[in-house]
Design a protein around this motif. Sequence first.
Motif, mmCIF file in Angstrom:
data_model
loop_
_atom_site.group_PDB
_atom_site.id
_atom_site.type_symbol
_atom_site.label_atom_id
_atom_site.label_comp_id
_atom_site.label_asym_id
_atom_site.label_seq_id
_atom_site.Cartn_x
_atom_site.Cartn_y
_atom_site.Cartn_z
ATOM 1 N N GLY A 159 0.804 -1.209 0.000
ATOM 2 C CA GLY A 159 0.000 0.000 0.000
ATOM 3 C C GLY A 159 0.840 1.263 0.000
ATOM 4 N N GLN A 160 2.040 1.188 0.577
ATOM 5 C CA GLN A 160 2.903 2.362 0.639
ATOM 6 C C GLN A 160 3.660 2.611 -0.669
ATOM 7 N N HIS A 161 3.529 1.721 -1.636
ATOM 8 C CA HIS A 161 4.175 1.986 -2.914
ATOM 9 C C HIS A 161 3.499 3.175 -3.579
ATOM 10 N N ALA A 162 4.288 3.959 -4.303
ATOM 11 C CA ALA A 162 3.784 5.189 -4.924
ATOM 12 C C ALA A 162 2.593 4.940 -5.848
ATOM 13 N N TYR A 163 2.561 3.779 -6.519
ATOM 14 C CA TYR A 163 1.429 3.473 -7.408
ATOM 15 C C TYR A 163 0.116 3.430 -6.634
ATOM 16 N N ASN A 164 0.179 2.872 -5.418
ATOM 17 C CA ASN A 164 -1.048 2.722 -4.636
ATOM 18 C C ASN A 164 -1.380 3.958 -3.796
ATOM 19 N N THR A 165 -0.360 4.638 -3.267
ATOM 20 C CA THR A 165 -0.666 5.869 -2.531
ATOM 21 C C THR A 165 -1.263 6.917 -3.472
#
Length: 340
Positions: A159-165
């Motif tokens: 979730g903390q990956h830039a794609y998901n944030t």
Amino acid sequence: MTRTTLFRRLTLSSLGLLLLGAVQASEVNLYTTREAGLIKPLLDAYTSKTGIKVNTVFMKDGLPERVAAEGKQSPADLLMAVDVNALVELSEKNVTQAIKSPALEAAIPANLRDAGGHWFALSVRARTLYTAKNITLSSFTYEDLADPKYKGKICIRAGQHAYNTALIAHIIAKDGEAKAEQWLRGLKANLARKPGGGDRDVARDIMAGICDIGLGNSYYVGLMRSGAGGPEQQKWGDAINVVLPSFAKGGTHVNVSGAAVAKYAPNKDNAVKLLEFLVSDEAQALYAKANFEYPVKKGAALDPIIAKLGTLNIDSLQLGDIAKYRKAASLLVDKVGFDN
């Protein structure tokens, strides 16, 4: 010293300055976090077309900090990044300058560029839904990911990956933080495994039967199905269906690669020329071919693999407005313990 000698020295000095200016005018310095190999065809085409040499400095991290540290002495003319958050950060760090260009404004939709002209999207990637082959969905919304009918059926990277944030920030921008939290908790309850890996791992795990659906960027579909990632990844890509989701009231969430002109660019005119070239029909087609991305310019040619995914209808919210919530999105991921 005679007047003749002094005149000759002044003339030679002036000539030297003119020659130095000519040398400077024939180059542009690009600082980029985008891998050099992916943009080399574009830069080679620009040099061939204009005669202007592009000096490329690649750095994986720390672009804003480096340019800020170099200050007025920085040789950087153009700053290229692979994520809207990074583009916004460049502007927030005060290392960019506003550009007014009719060519850029005509080619790039208003929601895919900074309202003040500090950064411009150059290519687009959609946050798509990967599904098992036995699942056929004509449509799907991001809100559906929290539907209890998908309990135990979803795979996703951290979730903390830039794609998901970025996606979570988009939901906050649309519906507010309370509804975004409710959605994120619902998505977490539907996970088949702990968030992790990459987008291609989502396809792999769907093929393995670990999950039925998951999120992945559109260009990974091209990388897998083309065989660019090797025969094993090609199997993963062929084992999934791909749907372009949308918001219940809106279009598809996208992220972008883009660029900004450096605040103290010594070759500003050439930086703007390069930016304008990168949104030309020629360059946009090269972007699509080099990394299976959607061109930012309407009507530019798509790679056939990506074209088969269907028509991309990008959500109308301004990317800069979405990026304002990136910190809130990251805090929300931690609040609900999404990655635990």
